[in-house]
Design an enzyme around this catalytic site. Structure first.
Site, short mmCIF file in Angstrom:
data_model
loop_
_atom_site.label_atom_id
_atom_site.label_comp_id
_atom_site.label_asym_id
_atom_site.label_seq_id
_atom_site.Cartn_x
_atom_site.Cartn_y
_atom_site.Cartn_z
N CYS A 14 78.36 51.29 -121.40
CA CYS A 14 78.23 52.07 -120.08
C CYS A 14 76.25 52.67 -121.11
O CYS A 14 76.22 53.00 -122.22
CB CYS A 14 78.48 53.22 -120.29
SG CYS A 14 77.22 54.53 -119.45
N CYS B 124 72.46 48.39 -116.48
CA CYS B 124 73.58 49.37 -115.84
C CYS B 124 74.28 47.91 -115.87
O CYS B 124 74.81 47.60 -114.93
CB CYS B 124 73.61 51.01 -115.13
SG CYS B 124 75.22 50.93 -113.64
N1 DGL Z 1 77.81 52.42 -116.13
C1 DGL Z 1 77.07 53.46 -116.00
C2 DGL Z 1 75.49 52.68 -117.10
O1 DGL Z 1 75.76 50.74 -118.02
C3 DGL Z 1 75.70 54.62 -115.17
C4 DGL Z 1 76.95 54.32 -114.24
C5 DGL Z 1 77.05 55.96 -113.94
O2 DGL Z 1 75.83 56.66 -113.33
O3 DGL Z 1 78.04 56.30 -113.53
O4 DGL Z 1 75.25 53.19 -117.43
#
Ligand code: DGL
Length: 247
Positions: A88, A195
């Site tokens: 993430c 993301c």
């Molecule tokens: N998958 C996450 C990222 O890479 C964030 C997604 C979310 O906003 O929860 O930033």
């Protein structure tokens, strides 16, 4: 009649435990890095730790999402992995320091950051699609300053896209991708998928941003690099059968 007592020569067989890698995210964005780990090491045991009640993390304050990230990491660490991948970008840019302070050196923590360095190496112009919390963060600004000096960069906050992907909400995905594409300049040749959720809809992003008559758009995710870095931190090798990753 008693059986003859048989003595067995003692032999110690030591099996090396399979490598166990934990991945964490607010939601299914971690599947991109999970697939990359699986490609490199099909034998690895995997632990996936998510925050269905707290997703999305993107609109949260740094303090709030750090608290949630620590809780999700604790759940993963309880399974005694050899390494923890923060799959993430949002959690990495705001909570990596706290995560490392809590778990290292016992548990190596590998972060995910927008792939600005390899993307900028192509010369751009480039756009960085990321959550609102990652867009404009000091961490992302520093990456741009360090690796994209002289390259035209547009930061694109993608409101609602991670959440739409999480819930496989087709019309919400279309709306969020269309809105982000409208903020992406026509001359952009490269998009950083900042993301992990966006890596799951990469081809829809490509279709929305690609302009007719322009060279094929280049997309840069982070999953392959993060999986390789996790193995390096552990001193592990990819399986000989591992196919090179490609996008
Ligand atoms: N998958 C996450 C990222 O890479 C964030 C997604 C979310 O906003 O929860 O930033």
């Amino acid at each position: 009649m008693s059986l003859p007592h048989r003595t067995c020569p003692r032999r110690l067989i030591v099996y090396r435990d399979r490598v166990k890698i934990a991945l964490m995210d607010s939601g299914i964005g971690l599947l991109a890095a999970t697939a990359a780990v699986r490609r490199l090491r099909p034998d690895a045991d995997l632990v996936l730790s998510l925050d269905p009640d707290g997703m999305p993390w993107g609109p949260r304050t740094p303090e709030d999402l750090t608290e949630r990230a620590l809780a999700v990491a604790e759940a993963a660490a309880a399974r005694r992995p050899d390494a923890l991948i923060v799959g993430c970008n949002t959690a990495t840019v705001h909570a990596l320091t706290a995560l490392r302070a809590r778990f290292e050196p016992d548990l190596p923590v590998i972060g995910t950051v927008p792939a600005i360095k390899p993307a900028a190496a192509g010369g751009g112009p480039l756009a960085i699609w990321a959550t609102p919390a990652t867009t404009g963060s000091t961490y992302q600004r520093t990456l741009i300053g360090d690796f994209a000096d002289g390259v035209p960069v547009t930061e694109v906050p993608c409101w609602g896209l991670a959440e739409a992907v999480e819930h496989a909400d087709e019309s919400a995905i279309d709306a969020a991708v269309t809105a982000a594409a409208a903020l992406t300049p026509d001359e952009v040749t490269t998009v950083v998928l900042g993301c992990t959720h966006y890596e799951l809809v990469a081809e829809r992003i490509r279709a929305a941003v690609q302009r007719p008559g322009r060279p094929p758009l280049v997309l840069h995710g982070s999953a392959g690099a993060v999986a390789a870095q996790a193995l390096r931190r552990l001193g592990e090798q990819p399986a000989p059968s591992a196919a090179p990753t490609a996008r």
